[in-house]
Design a protein around this motif. Structure first.
Motif, PDB file in Angstrom:
ATOM      1  N   PHE A  67      46.057  55.388  72.349  1.00  0.00           N
ATOM      2  CA  PHE A  67      45.389  55.019  73.594  1.00  0.00           C
ATOM      3  C   PHE A  67      44.004  55.661  73.634  1.00  0.00           C
ATOM      4  O   PHE A  67      43.864  56.875  73.505  1.00  0.00           O
ATOM      5  CB  PHE A  67      46.233  55.504  74.769  1.00  0.00           C
ATOM      6  CG  PHE A  67      45.773  55.042  76.128  1.00  0.00           C
ATOM      7  CD1 PHE A  67      46.382  53.953  76.737  1.00  0.00           C
ATOM      8  CD2 PHE A  67      44.767  55.706  76.805  1.00  0.00           C
ATOM      9  CE1 PHE A  67      45.986  53.533  77.999  1.00  0.00           C
ATOM     10  CE2 PHE A  67      44.365  55.291  78.062  1.00  0.00           C
ATOM     11  CZ  PHE A  67      44.977  54.198  78.654  1.00  0.00           C
ATOM     12  N   PHE A  68      42.960  54.828  73.815  1.00  0.00           N
ATOM     13  CA  PHE A  68      41.586  55.336  73.851  1.00  0.00           C
ATOM     14  C   PHE A  68      40.842  54.715  75.032  1.00  0.00           C
ATOM     15  O   PHE A  68      40.574  53.504  75.038  1.00  0.00           O
ATOM     16  CB  PHE A  68      40.845  55.000  72.552  1.00  0.00           C
ATOM     17  CG  PHE A  68      41.456  55.609  71.334  1.00  0.00           C
ATOM     18  CD1 PHE A  68      41.315  56.964  71.068  1.00  0.00           C
ATOM     19  CD2 PHE A  68      42.186  54.828  70.448  1.00  0.00           C
ATOM     20  CE1 PHE A  68      41.889  57.528  69.936  1.00  0.00           C
ATOM     21  CE2 PHE A  68      42.758  55.384  69.317  1.00  0.00           C
ATOM     22  CZ  PHE A  68      42.613  56.743  69.054  1.00  0.00           C
ATOM     23  N   PRO A  69      40.498  55.526  76.058  1.00  0.00           N
ATOM     24  CA  PRO A  69      39.682  55.004  77.177  1.00  0.00           C
ATOM     25  C   PRO A  69      38.300  54.604  76.677  1.00  0.00           C
ATOM     26  O   PRO A  69      37.738  55.234  75.772  1.00  0.00           O
ATOM     27  CB  PRO A  69      39.610  56.180  78.150  1.00  0.00           C
ATOM     28  CG  PRO A  69      40.741  57.079  77.762  1.00  0.00           C
ATOM     29  CD  PRO A  69      40.905  56.913  76.282  1.00  0.00           C
ATOM     30  N   LEU A  70      37.726  53.576  77.274  1.00  0.00           N
ATOM     31  CA  LEU A  70      36.391  53.113  76.915  1.00  0.00           C
ATOM     32  C   LEU A  70      35.346  53.848  77.743  1.00  0.00           C
ATOM     33  O   LEU A  70      35.590  54.221  78.895  1.00  0.00           O
ATOM     34  CB  LEU A  70      36.272  51.605  77.131  1.00  0.00           C
ATOM     35  CG  LEU A  70      37.252  50.733  76.354  1.00  0.00           C
ATOM     36  CD1 LEU A  70      37.034  49.268  76.692  1.00  0.00           C
ATOM     37  CD2 LEU A  70      37.118  50.964  74.857  1.00  0.00           C
ATOM     38  N   GLU A  71      34.198  54.010  77.155  1.00  0.00           N
ATOM     39  CA  GLU A  71      33.095  54.668  77.840  1.00  0.00           C
ATOM     40  C   GLU A  71      32.751  53.910  79.118  1.00  0.00           C
ATOM     41  O   GLU A  71      32.680  52.684  79.138  1.00  0.00           O
ATOM     42  CB  GLU A  71      31.882  54.716  76.906  1.00  0.00           C
ATOM     43  CG  GLU A  71      30.665  55.400  77.481  1.00  0.00           C
ATOM     44  CD  GLU A  71      29.490  55.367  76.524  1.00  0.00           C
ATOM     45  OE1 GLU A  71      28.339  55.435  76.997  1.00  0.00           O
ATOM     46  OE2 GLU A  71      29.726  55.259  75.295  1.00  0.00           O
ATOM     47  N   ALA A  90      40.676  50.473  78.579  1.00  0.00           N
ATOM     48  CA  ALA A  90      41.156  51.267  77.447  1.00  0.00           C
ATOM     49  C   ALA A  90      41.794  50.327  76.442  1.00  0.00           C
ATOM     50  O   ALA A  90      42.232  49.217  76.792  1.00  0.00           O
ATOM     51  CB  ALA A  90      42.169  52.314  77.912  1.00  0.00           C
ATOM     52  N   VAL A  91      41.832  50.766  75.194  1.00  0.00           N
ATOM     53  CA  VAL A  91      42.573  50.030  74.173  1.00  0.00           C
ATOM     54  C   VAL A  91      43.723  50.915  73.710  1.00  0.00           C
ATOM     55  O   VAL A  91      43.626  52.147  73.712  1.00  0.00           O
ATOM     56  CB  VAL A  91      41.689  49.636  72.969  1.00  0.00           C
ATOM     57  CG1 VAL A  91      40.630  48.644  73.387  1.00  0.00           C
ATOM     58  CG2 VAL A  91      41.064  50.848  72.315  1.00  0.00           C
ATOM     59  N   PHE A  92      44.834  50.280  73.327  1.00  0.00           N
ATOM     60  CA  PHE A  92      45.973  51.008  72.803  1.00  0.00           C
ATOM     61  C   PHE A  92      46.740  50.080  71.872  1.00  0.00           C
ATOM     62  O   PHE A  92      46.480  48.879  71.803  1.00  0.00           O
ATOM     63  CB  PHE A  92      46.866  51.542  73.928  1.00  0.00           C
ATOM     64  CG  PHE A  92      47.485  50.477  74.792  1.00  0.00           C
ATOM     65  CD1 PHE A  92      48.765  49.996  74.541  1.00  0.00           C
ATOM     66  CD2 PHE A  92      46.785  49.938  75.867  1.00  0.00           C
ATOM     67  CE1 PHE A  92      49.334  49.021  75.337  1.00  0.00           C
ATOM     68  CE2 PHE A  92      47.343  48.961  76.668  1.00  0.00           C
ATOM     69  CZ  PHE A  92      48.623  48.495  76.399  1.00  0.00           C
TER      70      PHE A  92
END
Length: 849
Positions: free
Chosen positions: A486-490, A495-497
């Protein structure tokens, strides 16, 4: 277990994934379902819902997968009493016999012979004598079963032999077939054929068949079956007395066609080549067809037209009368070529497919007439699929707009049912699926196997209504999506996961979420690490659809509705489509994005198709370590210090020494470590080693010249260039407010805030610490062995004091643990992965109360 008693959701649109939202006390279970009934612990509801504030995103609607019973690719489904029976499995059961009426709601477990989640591995079911026969395990013994299609109406006919020779696994049960009045089982062992008595109530070994593997069951007629044993044709009615070897080709048998009680068959014999024979099941009635010359090509297709058979052999069409063995030609037919195929419509009419043309063959003598030309790709040809009462089905292999067609043998009755691409990637009937024999239930629907190179074979039903073709998959809402990466977007736009796709438990997909159930969707192959933003575009390294292990750079704007491939990554990249890693870092600097490959070497791209280059000057970086952009420089942990990189990919400076595994910064203050610990202002002259910390695995900078470091399970506090020990025996740390939360092995969960140097214990040992808002969240327990104590394994929250530490509630009622793992925060919510009672392991959204 009893029959599966679970609601199955309705038809999904092409490419759509259903999301189920579970709330405490009720909620929506999907289209057509107004809400969850009261939860009384029954099969249709949880005994308790998750704690307030938790939302469960059910991302993966997994289909029960088809179990192919034998290596001979025997069709694994059969029609019986208006329904389809097939071998399948789901999340809650092992492999058992399932039933379908062509709808998702009507597709369910039918017969369970192995209790619990044990696999019964039923063979391909056989419908005969107003019953279903199949072989399966009861958990200890392999048996032949007879059934009326219900659990209560199923009984054991007889036990199959076990061990060697005999049955050691489902792969040893190759086929169930009819031989006269008996049902027989073909085993892939040294005692190959076992048959019932004429009442089909007991089972015994057919000793007349030699104790050597049977090559194949050729065909069954009304009174006998033909087998190929050691290259010879053997006729049997299921008894030793009724089993005899017939004359004919002694090599492989390739095609056969039953005409009343006669069989037309083709085979190969050494020195003779391919030839055509007709048999009535007796030695005297088995004769070679002299009117069709033996040759180098086999019988390709055989269909019935009235009292004759039309055969396609070696580029020629023949009409054969099996009673007299006379041979003639099909008048009006085109000259056959490599695209010629035959497909039966009725006993008196057949289709000839050639190139893009459809011909009908009927009458006595047989004559052909063109009835349609299919508009399709210039290189596409028509492929036969299956036959239903009064209709034949075929498809064109146009790679872009391939369609499924139905024909009754007339021009007006030849219609396109829909494009295969419109069925969606999750249920695309590929060549493999379409050429596998399906089970047919009348002219309105077909049961078949959906699959592609990234999915489990999935039972599907094609429905034909109002000129439209739809696919109804079998669905299981308890299948886990198992979210990770899981990575939140700037900027907080989303977010993508990674999670399982609805059509695959092996390959995973990338998903985008804007933090809402409705805004969560699959966006393509799984990513390998965090995204980076360059200008108004996000970039990510992901698995490519061009082959296992291949990678590509993809980008999108906004909410990933326009995600597309920028260029393939052909150097030292290895992208695992199963989602095995998410540690390939990526950062944007200047006009390029920088990212690492599987060999820890750095590449960059300007976001154009030809803009990739390898940054040779940088060399190798530390695997899985964080990268930091600070001002106009990129700081990369390497095996020999912290490298400062400019926007052109050049190494401006090396800071510190030794292998660097962790780095952080705050207010212009860098702290990094690995073999040793350093603090730095970003210049070599301003970089100072801090003792006695070593073997550093985590660092957190909390302010100007203040930081924490974890090395050798000891937490150190840094004030400027001075470090002193705070606590030992540490398992994990996480920044919390202006200090640190520390999980220790023997002293529980502790926090140290402000200028304090002595941490305070706020809870027993915990795991998976994360901060959301101004609260510390954690999971009670050690994360390894759950004792079942109240609240253990469930979510807790703390304000940093013992009095302000409390349980939030239960996601899974009772002593079971939901195995919570924090994924990341997005705006006002935290996202977790957790086991749920109704939906498996899913994405859980949590907003602090």
């Amino acid at each position: 277990m009893t029959l599966l008693n679970r609601r199955l959701v309705g038809i999904l649109g092409a490419g759509t994934l259903a999301l189920a939202l579970v709330r405490c006390g009720g909620g929506s279970d999907g289209p057509g379902n107004p809400g969850t009934p009261p939860r009384d612990g029954g099969p249709d509801g949880d005994s308790l819902g998750p704690a307030a504030g938790f939302e469960v995103f059910d991302l993966n609607v997994r289909k029960a997968r088809s179990v192919h019973a034998t290596a001979r690719d025997i069709p694994s489904a059969t029609a019986f009493r208006g329904k389809i029976y097939f071998s399948g499995s789901d999340h809650d059961h092992g492999a058992e016999l399932w039933v379908s009426d062509g709808t998702a709601e009507g597709t369910k477990l039918a017969i369970e012979t192995a209790p619990g989640t044990a696999d019964a591995w039923p063979s391909a079911p056989l419908a005969a004598f107003d019953s279903i026969f199949f072989s399966a395990s009861d958990g200890t013994t392999w048996n032949l079963y007879r059934s009326d299609g219900t659990q209560g109406g199923t009984r054991i006919v007889g036990a199959l032999p076990t061990g060697i020779p005999g049955v050691t696994s489902y792969a040893d049960i190759e086929q169930t077939f009819v031989a006269g009045e008996r049902v027989c089982v073909l085993l892939g062992a040294a005692s190959p054929v076992w048959c019932t008595d004429s009442a089909r109530s007991s089972l015994s070994h057919l000793t007349a068949i030699p104790n050597a593997p049977v090559d194949e069951v050729v065909v069954s007629t009304a009174s006998y079956a033909l087998l190929r044993v050691n290259g010879n044709i053997v006729r049997t009615d299921g008894t030793d007395a009724g089993t005899t070897t017939l004359p004919g080709p002694t090599g492989s048998l390739l095609r056969s066609l039953v005409m009343n009680d006669r069989v037309i068959l083709s085979g190969y014999a050494s020195g003779v080549g391919y030839s055509v024979w007709v048999t009535d099941g007796t030695a005297a009635g088995t004769r070679k067809v002299d009117g069709i010359p033996a040759g180098s090509r086999e019988l390709e297709y055989a269909v019935r037209v009235g009292n004759s058979a039309v055969l396609s052999i070696d580029g020629k069409l023949y009409v054969l009368d099996p009673a007299t063995l006379t041979v003639s030609s099909v008048s009006g037919a085109p000259t056959p070529d490599w695209t010629t195929k035959l497909l039966s419509v009725t006993d008196s009419r057949a289709l000839l497919l050639q190139g893009k043309d459809v011909w009908a063959i009927e009458g006595e003598p047989a004559a052909a007439k063109k009835i349609a030309t299919i508009p399709t790709d210039p290189y596409a040809v028509l492929q036969p699929w299956t036959q239903a009462p009064g209709a034949a089905f075929f498809w064109d292999d146009d790679i872009n707009e391939g369609k499924v067609w139905r024909s009754d043998g007339t021009a007006e009755g030849t219609v396109a049912l829909g494009t295969m691409a419109s069925l969606g990637p999750a249920r695309y009937p590929t060549d493999t699926a379409l050429t596998r024999a399906p089970a047919v239930m009348g002219p309105d629907w077909i049961f078949f196997v959906c699959e592609n190179e990234t999915s489990w074979p999935t039972p599907c039903a094609m429905k034909f209504a109002d000129g439209k073709l739809t696919v109804i998959p079998v669905e299981d809402r308890t299948a886990p999506s198992d979210p990770t990466g899981f990575f939140p977007l700037e900027g907080g736009s989303g977010a993508v996961f990674a999670a399982n796709a609805s059509f695959s438990l092996q390959y995973r997909q990338s998903w985008f979420t804007d933090g809402t159930r409705a805004g969560t969707r699959s966006i393509g192959p799984v990513h390998m690490g965090p995204p980076a933003k360059l200008g108004d575009r996000y970039f990510i390294v992901r698995a490519s659809g061009n082959g296992w292990g291949k990678c590509e750079l993809a980008s999108w704007r906004g909410q990933a509705t326009d995600i597309a491939t920028v260029h393939p990554l052909e150097l030292d990249f290895l992208c695992d489509p199963t989602g095995g890693r998410f540690d390939l870092p990526m950062m944007a600097l200047g006009q390029r994005v920088f990212f690492a490959d599987a060999n820890e070497e750095v590449h960059s791209s300007d976001g154009t198709p030809s803009g990739q280059r390898k940054e040779v000057a940088i060399g190798r970086v530390t695997e899985g370590a964080r990268w930091i952009v600070r001002g106009d420089a990129l700081y990369l942990p390497t095996p020999n210090g912290l490298a400062r990189i400019d926007a052109n990919g050049q190494v401006v400076a090396k800071l510190g020494s030794g292998r660097v595994t962790a780095v952080d910064e705050a207010s212009g203050y860098l702290v990094f470590g690995g073999e040793r610990l350093f603090v730095s202002d970003g210049t070599p002259g301003g970089t100072v080693q801090v003792s006695p910390a070593s073997n550093v695995t985590r660092v957190h900078a909390t302010g100007p010249h203040r930081a924490f470091a974890l090395g050798n399970k000891i937490v150190y506090r840094l004030d400027g260039t001075t470090a002193f020990q705070i606590v030992s025996d540490v398992e994990a740390i996480v920044p919390f407010r202006d200090g640190l939360a520390i999980d220790t092995f023997n002293h529980g969960l502790q926090v140290v805030l402000g200028n304090a140097n002595v941490p305070i214990e706020i809870a027993p040992r915990s795991n998976d610490l994360f901060v959301h808002g101004d609260r510390l969240h954690f999971v009670r327990g050690d994360g390894l062995a759950w004792s079942g104590a109240p609240g253990e394994g469930e979510p807790w929250v703390s304000d940093g004091t013992p009095a302000g530490t409390r349980a939030l509630g239960e996601i899974v009622p009772g002593p079971a643990s939901p195995r919570i793992r924090w994924l990341g925060n997005l705006n006002d919510a935290a996202f977790l992965a957790a086991d749920t009672e109704r939906h498996g392991r899913e994405l859980v959204r949590f907003a602090s109360p």
